[in-house]
Design a protein around this motif. Structure first.
Motif, PDB file in Angstrom:
ATOM      1  N   SER A   1       2.694  -3.387   4.535  1.00 28.38           N
ATOM      2  CA  SER A   1       2.562  -2.231   3.654  1.00 28.38           C
ATOM      3  C   SER A   1       3.190  -1.044   4.354  1.00 28.38           C
ATOM      4  N   HIS A   2       3.745  -0.149   3.555  1.00 23.59           N
ATOM      5  CA  HIS A   2       4.291   1.068   4.148  1.00 23.59           C
ATOM      6  C   HIS A   2       4.263   2.192   3.124  1.00 23.59           C
ATOM      7  N   PRO A   3       4.082   3.406   3.636  1.00 23.25           N
ATOM      8  CA  PRO A   3       4.045   4.545   2.721  1.00 23.25           C
ATOM      9  C   PRO A   3       5.425   4.828   2.150  1.00 23.25           C
ATOM     10  N   ILE A   4       5.439   5.303   0.926  1.00 24.58           N
ATOM     11  CA  ILE A   4       6.660   5.801   0.310  1.00 24.58           C
ATOM     12  C   ILE A   4       6.354   7.242  -0.104  1.00 24.58           C
ATOM     13  N   ASP A   5       7.341   7.972  -0.558  1.00 24.19           N
ATOM     14  CA  ASP A   5       7.158   9.391  -0.837  1.00 24.19           C
ATOM     15  C   ASP A   5       5.897   9.707  -1.634  1.00 24.19           C
ATOM     16  N   ASP A   6       5.645   8.957  -2.667  1.00 23.62           N
ATOM     17  CA  ASP A   6       4.531   9.293  -3.548  1.00 23.62           C
ATOM     18  C   ASP A   6       3.572   8.129  -3.759  1.00 23.62           C
ATOM     19  N   GLY A   7       3.490   7.239  -2.768  1.00 20.21           N
ATOM     20  CA  GLY A   7       2.603   6.099  -2.917  1.00 20.21           C
ATOM     21  C   GLY A   7       2.675   5.145  -1.743  1.00 20.21           C
ATOM     22  N   ILE A   8       2.428   3.872  -2.039  1.00 21.79           N
ATOM     23  CA  ILE A   8       2.421   2.818  -1.029  1.00 21.79           C
ATOM     24  C   ILE A   8       3.088   1.584  -1.608  1.00 21.79           C
ATOM     25  N   GLU A   9       3.845   0.892  -0.774  1.00 24.93           N
ATOM     26  CA  GLU A   9       4.447  -0.378  -1.166  1.00 24.93           C
ATOM     27  C   GLU A   9       3.808  -1.487  -0.345  1.00 24.93           C
ATOM     28  N   PHE A  10       3.402  -2.553  -1.026  1.00 26.37           N
ATOM     29  CA  PHE A  10       2.773  -3.706  -0.388  1.00 26.37           C
ATOM     30  C   PHE A  10       3.642  -4.936  -0.585  1.00 26.37           C
ATOM     31  N   ALA A  11       3.709  -5.790   0.420  1.00 26.43           N
ATOM     32  CA  ALA A  11       4.394  -7.081   0.316  1.00 26.43           C
ATOM     33  C   ALA A  11       3.336  -8.178   0.371  1.00 26.43           C
ATOM     34  N   PHE A  12       3.507  -9.172  -0.482  1.00 22.86           N
ATOM     35  CA  PHE A  12       2.597 -10.303  -0.546  1.00 22.86           C
ATOM     36  C   PHE A  12       3.412 -11.590  -0.520  1.00 22.86           C
ATOM     37  N   PRO A  13       2.776 -12.707  -0.185  1.00 24.94           N
ATOM     38  CA  PRO A  13       3.482 -13.985  -0.277  1.00 24.94           C
ATOM     39  C   PRO A  13       3.850 -14.263  -1.742  1.00 24.94           C
TER      40      PRO A  13
END
Length: 123
Positions: free
Chosen positions: A56-68
């Motif tokens: 997971s990592h922050p983006i300008d206005d939220g969060i992005e998550f990676a899943f299998p």
């Protein structure tokens, strides 16, 4: 089945639930319209989903998550997103699926990023 963890509530009556991941405390955003009695379960659903995140990592206005990758998990995500939008229409979700990964981006356009981190934690 999602296990229930001990919970408390804020002064506004919104549920707060400590989650097993170190330092992660999740709570319903103040603008959430879900009944206070239903919030602990919803928090636990998201906690269970986020436990599967590979990154997971922050983006300008939220969060992005990676899943299998996998159709069953994508179906679970779609159901959780639909339920969330019913009470928190200020969220915006982008779901991308590929053979190697599933990515979910959560934003709250027009709100501080804290609205996203309230429920989804900090990346």
């Amino acid at each position: 089945m999602v296990s229930m963890l001990p919970e408390t509530s804020t002064s506004t009556g919104h549920a707060v639930s400590p989650i097993a991941a170190p330092g992660r405390v999740m709570r319903a955003p103040p603008a959430c319209t879900l009944a206070a009695a239903d919030q602990p379960h919803r928090i636990e659903v998201w906690a269970s989903i986020l436990d599967h995140a590979t990154a997971s990592h922050p983006i300008d206005d939220g969060i992005e998550f990676a899943f299998p990758p996998g159709p069953a998990f994508v179906e679970l995500l779609n159901g959780a997103i639909a339920s969330e939008l019913a009470c928190c229409s200020f969220f915006s979700f982008d779901l991308t699926t590929a053979a190697t990964a599933t990515t979910m981006t959560v934003r709250a356009p027009g709100h501080d990023r804290e609205v996203v981190t309230d429920l989804f934690g900090s990346a």
